[in-house]
Design an enzyme around this catalytic site. Structure first.
Site, mmCIF file in Angstrom:
data_model
loop_
_atom_site.group_PDB
_atom_site.id
_atom_site.type_symbol
_atom_site.label_atom_id
_atom_site.label_comp_id
_atom_site.label_asym_id
_atom_site.label_seq_id
_atom_site.Cartn_x
_atom_site.Cartn_y
_atom_site.Cartn_z
ATOM 1 C CE1 TYR A 90 -55.466 74.465 10.229
ATOM 2 C CE2 TYR A 90 -55.441 75.898 7.774
ATOM 3 C CZ TYR A 90 -54.721 75.296 8.217
ATOM 4 O OH TYR A 90 -53.146 75.186 9.101
ATOM 5 C CE LYS A 126 -45.149 62.353 7.294
ATOM 6 N NZ LYS A 126 -43.703 62.948 7.167
ATOM 7 C CG ASP A 137 -41.150 65.506 5.588
ATOM 8 O OD1 ASP A 137 -41.409 64.780 4.721
ATOM 9 O OD2 ASP A 137 -40.852 63.784 6.734
ATOM 10 C CG ASP A 145 -52.098 77.990 6.765
ATOM 11 O OD1 ASP A 145 -51.506 79.449 7.293
ATOM 12 O OD2 ASP A 145 -52.482 78.329 8.537
ATOM 13 C CG ASP A 150 -47.318 82.194 6.071
ATOM 14 O OD1 ASP A 150 -48.213 82.591 5.252
ATOM 15 O OD2 ASP A 150 -47.912 82.819 7.577
#
Ligand code: NAD
Length: 361
Positions: free
Chosen positions: A146, A195, A227, A251, A255
């Protein structure tokens, strides 16, 4: 000891829920023998109306000079509010982004806890919800994808877009240290989510965090691919204590973790910098649809105040008292409108504050 706390009521239900959290903080002060001095700071729409700006330099200076900041929420209804006819950098949300940046808040903490009394709001299978869960997502907040360089260009009539995911070892180390410190106050387990089978940035994260873990021999450390983590969160969330991860993975996963714990009105959060300073706020927004009616759920803000006591002021005993009081109120059958269920007693914002304060011991 006296502590300085900045209060940012903000917009919508913000002033109503912050008022209750302040009363809870006052009770915690009384229990501990400490005193709190409060300064109210304008941000968001309230600041635009008063000064023309979503956050003034004076407001930032007040926050910086305090030991911690407790915020309600900011913003209005984008379809009807005049704040959203202003240029993007003058809108309410710009104030919050500017504050986070000015305070260098690089570690975002979001707890996800399933209250046994609210199990019916959990979308997971009954046998998973029955086991319960209590985890803390620690997300790096100021680096990664970001904040990396980005561009879109066209070559030979074909458009291409590039975003850059970059981290240096210092950015990783400082948030990893926070995660291990937090784990020491909890069940002493850290799961690094990455990852590393594909990304260089993840391999650096792994190398740095493995080094940091050596300084915390009493904390169990494991790594998990992102994942798999997304699957494990819905399959067996009870296995997690502290989940540490970079900005974008955090992020998305935070959620997911919020969703499995039920109501948005129950979720607190904290953003910390290198010192013990932090900004504490509920995960929900300013709920303009119910503002001013005295029905908003103040629990997320009250639990954010508990995090403030725990992480910025080292007042763990009082933080425990607040969290236990919230559990007791729910066990006694009291609910605000957003978590109301059959057979329960519905109460308003202020009454919920009173019930929690009565149960703090
Ligand atoms: P929202 O979270 O404000 O509301 C979504 C739904 O949840 C609404 O029906 C609302 O009534 C309900 N709700 C939220 N918090 C509640 C509470 N404490 N008690 C009872 N019900 C509650 O999300 P939204 O409607 O998408 O956004 C409204 C405004 O809030 C927008 O301006 C948005 O930008 C802003 N916002 C601010 C923050 C922040 O300050 N950090 C975060 C998210 C959204």
């Amino acid at each position: 000891m006296n502590y300085n706390i900045s209060l940012i009521p903000g917009d919508g239900i913000g002033p109503e829920i912050v008022a209750e959290a302040k009363r809870v903080l006052d009770k915690a002060a009384e229990m501990s023998g400490n005193t709190f001095s409060y300064k109210e700071v304008l941000m968001g729409g309230a600041s635009i109306d008063a000064t023309g700006l979503p956050l003034t330099d004076e407001a930032i200076a007040t926050c910086k000079a305090s030991d911690a900041v407790l915020m309600g929420s900011i913003g209005g209804d984008a379809r009807t509010s005049s704040w959203y006819r202003l240029p993007p950098d003058k809108r309410p949300e710009a104030g919050l982004l500017k504050l986070r940046k000015s305070l260098n808040l690089f570690a975002n903490l979001r707890p996800a806890y399933l209250y046994p009394e609210l199990k019916s709001a959990c979308p997971l299978k009954e046998e998973i919800a029955d086991r319960g869960f209590d985890l803390m997502m620690v997300r790096e907040l100021t680096g990664g994808l970001y904040f990396g360089e980005r561009k879109t260009f066209e070559k030979d009539g074909v458009k291409t877009a590039i975003d850059t995911l970059s981290y240096n070892e210092n950015e990783i180390r400082r948030v990893a240290i926070k995660a291990f410190e937090i784990a020491e106050k909890r069940r002493k387990k850290v799961t690094l989510v990455d990852k590393a089978n594909v990304l260089d940035s993840s391999r650096l994260w792994r190398a740095v965090v493995i080094e940091v873990a050596k300084d915390y021999p009493d904390v169990t450390f494991e790594t998990m691919l992102v994942d798999n983590s997304a699957m494990q969160l819905v399959k067996d969330p009870a296995q997690f204590d502290v989940m540490l991860t970079e900005n974008m993975f955090g992020d998305i996963l935070s959620d997911e973790a919020s969703m499995i714990s039920g109501s948005i009105g129950m979720l607190s959060s904290a953003s910390l910098n290198e010192t013990r300073f932090g900004l504490y706020e509920p995960s929900g927004g300013s709920a303009p649809d119910i503002a001013g009616r005295g029905i908003a759920n103040p629990i997320a803000t009250i639990l954010s105040a508990a995090m403030l006591l725990r992480y910025s002021l080292d007042m763990d005993r009082e933080a425990d008292a607040i969290e236990n009081a919230v559990r007791k109120v729910l066990a006694d059958g009291y609910r605000t409108i957003d978590i109301m269920a059959e057979g329960m007693k519905q109460v308003g914002t202020k009454e919920m504050g009173d019930l929690i304060i009565e149960r703090m011991e």
